[in-house]
Write a protein that holds these residues in place. Structure first.
Motif, PDB file in Angstrom:
ATOM      1  N   ALA A   1       0.625  -1.383   0.157  1.00 27.92           N
ATOM      2  CA  ALA A   1       0.014  -0.138   0.152  1.00 27.92           C
ATOM      3  C   ALA A   1       1.521   1.167  -0.344  1.00 27.92           C
ATOM      4  O   ALA A   1       0.903   2.630  -0.857  1.00 27.92           O
ATOM      5  CB  ALA A   1      -0.503   0.264   0.957  1.00 27.92           C
TER       6      ALA A   1
ATOM      7  N   ASN B   1       0.893   3.970  -2.813  1.00 26.66           N
ATOM      8  CA  ASN B   1       0.889   5.341  -2.948  1.00 26.66           C
ATOM      9  C   ASN B   1       2.251   6.321  -3.264  1.00 26.66           C
ATOM     10  O   ASN B   1       1.799   7.141  -3.541  1.00 26.66           O
ATOM     11  CB  ASN B   1       0.940   5.718  -1.086  1.00 26.66           C
ATOM     12  CG  ASN B   1      -0.599   4.971  -0.880  1.00 26.66           C
ATOM     13  OD1 ASN B   1      -1.992   4.543  -1.956  1.00 26.66           O
ATOM     14  ND2 ASN B   1      -0.911   4.490   0.256  1.00 26.66           N
TER      15      ASN B   1
ATOM     16  N   LEU C   1      -4.154   4.812  -0.234  1.00 29.31           N
ATOM     17  CA  LEU C   1      -4.602   3.306  -0.381  1.00 29.31           C
ATOM     18  C   LEU C   1      -4.174   3.496   1.445  1.00 29.31           C
ATOM     19  O   LEU C   1      -2.938   3.587   1.980  1.00 29.31           O
ATOM     20  CB  LEU C   1      -4.120   2.236  -1.204  1.00 29.31           C
ATOM     21  CG  LEU C   1      -4.597   2.307  -2.603  1.00 29.31           C
ATOM     22  CD1 LEU C   1      -3.265   1.174  -3.049  1.00 29.31           C
ATOM     23  CD2 LEU C   1      -6.065   1.832  -2.872  1.00 29.31           C
TER      24      LEU C   1
ATOM     25  N   PHE D   1      -7.278  -2.223   1.302  1.00 33.03           N
ATOM     26  CA  PHE D   1      -6.206  -1.664   0.331  1.00 33.03           C
ATOM     27  C   PHE D   1      -6.599  -2.823  -0.832  1.00 33.03           C
ATOM     28  O   PHE D   1      -6.514  -2.041  -2.237  1.00 33.03           O
ATOM     29  CB  PHE D   1      -5.222  -2.855   0.589  1.00 33.03           C
ATOM     30  CG  PHE D   1      -4.144  -3.289  -0.226  1.00 33.03           C
ATOM     31  CD1 PHE D   1      -3.083  -2.363  -0.943  1.00 33.03           C
ATOM     32  CD2 PHE D   1      -3.455  -3.924  -1.120  1.00 33.03           C
ATOM     33  CE1 PHE D   1      -1.685  -2.556  -1.621  1.00 33.03           C
ATOM     34  CE2 PHE D   1      -3.036  -4.656  -1.257  1.00 33.03           C
ATOM     35  CZ  PHE D   1      -1.779  -3.840  -1.938  1.00 33.03           C
TER      36      PHE D   1
ATOM     37  N   GLY E   1      -9.479  -0.644  -2.408  1.00 31.78           N
ATOM     38  CA  GLY E   1      -9.208   0.692  -3.491  1.00 31.78           C
ATOM     39  C   GLY E   1      -8.799  -0.399  -4.773  1.00 31.78           C
ATOM     40  O   GLY E   1      -8.088   0.634  -5.935  1.00 31.78           O
ATOM     41  N   LEU E   2      -8.149  -1.567  -4.523  1.00 33.41           N
ATOM     42  CA  LEU E   2      -7.457  -1.792  -6.118  1.00 33.41           C
ATOM     43  C   LEU E   2      -8.681  -2.384  -7.003  1.00 33.41           C
ATOM     44  O   LEU E   2      -8.172  -3.169  -8.227  1.00 33.41           O
ATOM     45  CB  LEU E   2      -6.292  -2.409  -5.760  1.00 33.41           C
ATOM     46  CG  LEU E   2      -5.225  -2.156  -5.256  1.00 33.41           C
ATOM     47  CD1 LEU E   2      -4.226  -3.344  -4.363  1.00 33.41           C
ATOM     48  CD2 LEU E   2      -4.436  -0.794  -5.853  1.00 33.41           C
TER      49      LEU E   2
END
Length: 336
Positions: free
Chosen positions: A34, A38, A45, A52, A55-56
């Motif tokens: 993460a 970032n 994230l 995590f 966000g993906l």
């Protein structure tokens, strides 16, 4: 724009706390990945929990990184990857058809262009529905290794792997001295690739030695599992000559095992005989003999005329056998 290297280096000052779960190494790698993403793309994230993978889940950041790795390969005239990916970058909701299509595109690129082994691949549902986060994390870590060889910023775990590989090549181990990284995957950076990530500082190593002693000190057994410090970040474990490499990853104490990583506490749970046999530590002296219902010595047979055990339970008064019904084998009876 904030310096990505300074962002990763600043995270090393966090307080160190060990994990107790057998899946703790997955959480440690999620935090590392993460902060790595970032630093590269400013995604914001979260490292812990399901944030995590959530966000993906749109696949946008994954496809963006795939094109970044492809551009780096072209700049170095590398053999692979040769083609990037086309993806939907705007108005993509997690779990939607476009999100699944982006994730499937990234998976296909990892398999065909990057050549990630099948054992490290994941499926679309593993990320979109979070069915198997371990496979997603291991695949992303392998993608990060491939990108590091092309000069891209690498997560700290990958940097640790490069440090260990350089140490092994600089000082090959003596004969008959195995190492826990003998089965490791290729982690050597490409020639000319810049070392852009932060490196371990002496304060990290000093904290590492203190943390190792602290984790070993949690065992209250008289004979503790031996773990001898050989050099900075290198220890000999058990009664054998096995060497392991230990590093501090933010709030975790990590051990290099084979081609991957594990937490030190989970590693000891698998190799320490005391921790393997029980969830709690116990002294090494033999246990006291206790009652076992399967090994009860046979009770002696009751003598003639003695009450049978358990016969008192049939009534409030014990049963009396009439004199006229007694066996004649005892001899003649005197009449009352």
């Amino acid at each position: 724009m904030a310096d990505p290297v300074a962002g990763i280096a600043g995270s090393a000052a966090k307080s160190v706390r060990p994990f107790r779960s057998s899946e703790a190494y997955v959480e440690a790698m999620k935090e590392d990945l993460a902060e790595w993403l970032n630093a590269l793309y400013g995604l914001g994230l979260p490292g812990g929990g399901d944030g995590f993978l959530t966000g993906l889940a749109t696949g946008t950041a994954l496809c963006q990184h795939a094109n970044a790795v492809t551009d780096a390969a072209r700049a170095l005239a590398a053999a692979r990857p040769t083609r990037g990916v086309a993806f939907q970058a705007h108005s993509v909701a997690p779990g939607s058809f476009m999100a699944r299509d982006n994730v499937a595109t990234f998976i296909g690129w990892c398999r065909t262009e990057l050549g990630v082994p099948e054992v490290l691949m994941f499926e679309t549902e593993d990320l979109v529905l979070r069915k198997n986060e371990k496979s997603v994390v291991l695949c992303l870590l392998e993608v990060a290794r491939r990108g590091a060889r092309l000069g891209l910023l690498a997560p700290r775990l990958v940097q640790f792997e490069q440090e260990i590989e350089q140490e092994l090549h600089a000082a090959p181990p003596a004969p008959n001295v195995p190492s826990a990284t003998e089965e490791g995957t290729e982690t050597t950076a490409a020639p000319g690739a810049p070392a852009r990530g932060p490196r371990m500082t002496p304060s990290d190593l000093r904290n590492l030695d203190e943390l190792v002693r602290e984790i070993l000190g949690r065992c209250t057994c008289p004979d503790q599992f031996p773990m001898i410090k050989v050099s900075e970040g290198k220890y000999r474990v058990g009664d054998s000559s096995l060497l392991i490499f230990v590093r501090v990853l933010r709030s975790h104490v990590m051990v290099r095992v084979g081609g991957g990583w594990d937490t030190l506490e989970h590693y000891l749970d698998k190799h320490d005989p005391c921790r393997c046999s029980s969830t709690a530590h116990r002294p090494s002296q033999p246990r006291a003999r206790t009652f076992s219902p399967q090994r009860v010595s046979p009770a002696p047979s009751p003598r003639p005329g003695s009450p049978v055990p358990g016969s008192e339970r049939r009534g409030s008064r014990p049963e009396v056998t009439p004199i006229s019904l007694r066996s004649t084998k005892e001899g003649s009876e005197t009449p009352l």
